[in-house]
Design an enzyme around this catalytic site. Structure first.
Site, PDB file in Angstrom:
ATOM      1  N   HIS A 467       0.831  -1.206   0.000  1.00  0.00           N
ATOM      2  CA  HIS A 467       0.000   0.000   0.000  1.00  0.00           C
ATOM      3  C   HIS A 467       0.870   1.263   0.000  1.00  0.00           C
ATOM      4  CE1 HIS A 467      -3.695   2.303   1.189  1.00  0.00           C
ATOM      5  NE2 HIS A 467      -2.765   3.136   1.628  1.00  0.00           N
ATOM      6  N   GLU A 468       1.775   1.340   0.969  1.00  0.00           N
ATOM      7  CA  GLU A 468       2.625   2.531   1.060  1.00  0.00           C
ATOM      8  C   GLU A 468       3.522   2.651  -0.167  1.00  0.00           C
ATOM      9  OE1 GLU A 468       1.729   4.663   3.031  1.00  0.00           O
ATOM     10  OE2 GLU A 468       0.508   3.354   4.290  1.00  0.00           O
ATOM     11  N   HIS A 471       1.708   4.453  -2.894  1.00  0.00           N
ATOM     12  CA  HIS A 471       1.825   5.909  -2.710  1.00  0.00           C
ATOM     13  C   HIS A 471       3.209   6.387  -3.156  1.00  0.00           C
ATOM     14  CE1 HIS A 471      -1.927   6.655  -0.689  1.00  0.00           C
ATOM     15  NE2 HIS A 471      -1.657   5.901   0.354  1.00  0.00           N
ATOM     16  N   HIS A 474       3.533   6.801  -6.813  1.00  0.00           N
ATOM     17  CA  HIS A 474       2.845   8.033  -7.215  1.00  0.00           C
ATOM     18  C   HIS A 474       3.794   9.229  -7.049  1.00  0.00           C
ATOM     19  CE1 HIS A 474      -1.500   9.919  -7.065  1.00  0.00           C
ATOM     20  NE2 HIS A 474      -0.891  10.183  -8.189  1.00  0.00           N
TER      21      HIS A 474
HETATM   22 ZN   LIG Z   1      -3.006   5.206   1.875  1.00  0.00          ZN
END
Ligand SMILES: [Zn+2]
Length: 676
Positions: A467-468, A471, A474
């Protein structure tokens, strides 16, 4: 006196020179950087030439870059490596930063120039990114009252002061009520069902309070395991009722009036600025765009999830009946869910952990990023760190071009806050022909290795890392001109798309086989484990969905229309909950009085975002499932249309550019097993 924060960083990749930065450097650096930023703004407003996009918007966008850099270093440290001293500095500099931000927002001359540009926007021949920049800057003034007359401006300021005070009080009351309760157990038989680690922790709490036996509290690490495992139903009931009664009791910490005041003031504020409701005001700057879209979205999911939720509730009720439970209550939910899950899947966390050694999982996420986005990660040792646990990587693409610096900080310690997050020490932008690349960081709290055992992650920690990392991608792959539109600077309900999308690679055999190997035997993870992970992920999904929807719907009810007629918090809440409750209501309990997300934090009119992001990631991943989870073409398209674009364009347009259509709920419903 030379302050390293105010000099050009003469370091590899101009990374932060942590070894030279001392705590006493921060405050003077902030003061000086604010002064510089203010001078830069004065230069813009004092410019006697005709306002242009370049001498106004672009100039404004690049003001305060030193201040931004210092802020990110300081506040990242305050989260990951804080101390009493740093916290004290934070208390001193935070009001200075707020004051400066207010000065900019209320700068009439600056607003006039921006407004002038905005009014002739269509004649300026702007690119999409420039258009977004201009609109954002203009809106940031207007949404803070720049177009109001003096009387209304004063009203707005008064409301804002009242709102921040009320939010603070709300939080203080919830905290006071959380701390006021404890369940003190002396009789060991009442601990039945609880895992050793939970019992051990409760003993520690008792010790800290100078008490015999065991103490359980309403803090999540104590409350959640108790509700999940404690066999004693009477005690579970006691805990649940105490939890649900927070700030709803007949004492000075009651939040009912605060809730009513908050929603009424928010409405008044929105109205003053020309919006129908607080939700209208908030959603103007969201991918969802309007209250109608959000209400329709939640309503549609509710219709689709309800039959499954009811069925699951019945299954769970029947399961509990064997234990003599006639009516399943809220305090039975977690307990029987866990029992049923164990019966159905029989998969223990401990069986999985050997397959998820941290180093292997990290290699896994690197190789997934390589297969999808052509990225290479090389650990480097010439970059300064703020703590010895941190590892640093140089990120390049397959042609060797430098993309980003990545910091990884995985283990808990004193001075690091809980949870996991991605952040940056330096943003990305383009100026004077140079593409300034970002410095990204991921911070987690995983189990530390010991002398005899490496760090073995739970499956939940594995998905957290992915998940991290989503990010982080991105941030690392950002490729825009303006820093305020770069990377994760996107609308709230869009920011979780890359992170949640990447989690999907934790459930697929093709990617798990890259890294899920036994840390001692190198044996790949058994197929039936993968199957069980997948099917248990959807366990009681209908009930979970209904619960999430109930919070989103409650939020929209509070903020989506004129609240001036509302008198009773509990009655209003019951009405809003009407179609979403499976368990009998508990008269002593109220959700709203401790619903900190929307009354203390920033999630007002935004709770729906959790489900919204799930819809996006399921819809996006469906394309990968269709074309292959390592399909280069699709991955490159995702990079080109979404990861690199940040907030340069309306998120719906970005999404449609990737997917060829707007998202819909069906992929999520299918993944969640709710489409029968
Ligand atoms: Zn998040």
């Amino acid at each position: 006196m030379s302050n390293p924060l105010l000099q050009i960083f003469d370091t590899p990749f101009s990374t932060a020179p942590f070894s030279k930065i001392k705590n006493e450097h921060f405050k003077p650096a902030f003061i000086e950087a604010i002064k510089i930023a203010q001078e830069e703004i004065d230069t813009i407003t004092g410019n006697t030439k005709v306002p242009t996009f370049e001498n106004t918007l672009e100039a404004l966008e690049f003001t305060g870059d030193k201040l931004d850099r210092i802020s990110s270093i300081f506040f990242n440290l305050n989260s990951a490596e804080t101390s009493d001293e740093i916290q004290k500095i934070a208390q001193e500099v935070s009001p200075m930063l707020t004051e400066f931000a207010n000065d900019v927002r209320l700068n009439e001359q600056l607003y006039k120039r921006v407004q002038l540009m905005y009014d002739i926007k269509d004649e300026l021949n702007l690119t999409t990114e420039q258009d977004t920049l201009l609109t954002n800057k203009y809106k940031s003034f207007v949404r803070n009252g720049a177009n109001l007359n003096e009387v209304d401006k004063e009203t707005l300021r008064t409301i804002d002061t009242q709102l921040s005070k009320l939010k603070l009080n709300f939080g203080e009351n919830v905290l006071a009520e959380t701390n006021a309760f404890e369940l003190h157990i002396i009789d060991e038989t009442q601990l039945k069902g609880l895992p050793d680690s939970t019992i051990e922790a409760a003993k520690m709490v008792a010790k800290q309070k100078d008490k015999k036996g065991w103490v359980f509290t309403l803090d999540y690490p104590s409350y959640v395991p108790f509700m999940t495992y404690a066999s004693d139903r009477t005690l579970r009931k006691k805990m649940a009722i105490a939890f649900g009664a927070k700030a709803f009791q007949n004492n000075k910490h009651n939040n009912q009036q605060i809730v009513l005041d908050l929603v009424k003031l928010r409405h008044q504020r929105a109205h003053l600025l020309g919006y129908n409701s607080h939700a209208h005001f908030v959603l103007e700057e969201r991918m969802a765009e309007s209250t109608k879209n959000v209400t329709d979205f939640l309503g549609d999911l509710l219709v689709k999830a309800t039959p499954a939720a009811k069925q699951e509730f019945e299954t769970l009720s029947n399961f509990a009946k064997k234990d003599g439970i006639d009516q399943l209550e809220k305090w039975d939910s977690a307990y029987y869910s866990e029992k049923l899950k164990k019966k159905l899947f029989n998969l223990e966390e401990e069986q999985l952990k050997p397959y998820f050694k941290l180093e292997n999982v990290l290699k896994g996420v690197f190789s997934v990023s390589n297969k999808l986005f052509d990225l290479k990660f090389e650990e480097v040792f010439n970059i300064e760190k703020y703590h010895e646990d941190v590892t640093t990587y140089k990120v390049t693409d397959t042609s060797g071009e430098y993309i980003a610096i990545l910091y990884a900080d995985f283990f808990p310690r004193k001075g690091k806050r809980n949870g996991a997050w991605m952040t940056s020490f330096k943003g990305q932008w383009q100026k004077d022909g140079e593409n300034s690349r970002p410095h990204i960081s991921i911070v987690c709290n995983f189990t530390k290795p010991t002398e005899t055992k490496p760090s073995l992650l739970t499956f939940n920690e594995v998905t957290t890392l992915f998940h991290e990392f989503g990010h982080a991608l991105h941030g690392m792959l950002a490729n825009t001109i303006y820093p305020s539109l770069s990377g994760t600077n996107v609308h709230w309900d869009f920011v979780e798309l890359p992170s949640q999308l990447l989690e999907n690679w934790c459930y697929e055999k093709e990617s798990l086989s890259l890294f899920a190997k036994h840390f001692e035997t190198n044996e790949p993870i058994p197929m039936d484990f993968i199957e069980k992970i997948k099917s248990s992920a959807n366990f009681l999904e209908g009930m979970q969905t209904l619960r999430q929807l109930s919070f989103g719907i409650l939020d929209m009810n509070w903020h989506g229309k004129d609240p001036s007629e509302i008198e009773n918090v509990k009655e209003f809440e019951l009405l809003a909950f009407k179609n979403t409750q499976l368990f009998p209501d508990v008269a002593e309990n109220c959700m709203s009085t401790s619903f900190s997300h929307i009354f203390q934090g920033g999630y007002s009119s935004g709770y729906y975002s959790y489900k919204w992001a799930e819809v996006l990631d399921a819809d996006a991943f469906a394309l990968f499932l269709e074309k292959g989870i390592f399909n280069k073409e699709i991955a490159q398209k995702f990079k080109a249309t979404i990861l690199s674009k940040g907030g340069t364009n309306n998120p719906m347009e970005l999404y449609v550019n990737f997917r060829g259509k707007k998202p819909n709920n069906s992929a999520l419903l299918k993944r969640a097993g709710l489409l029968k």
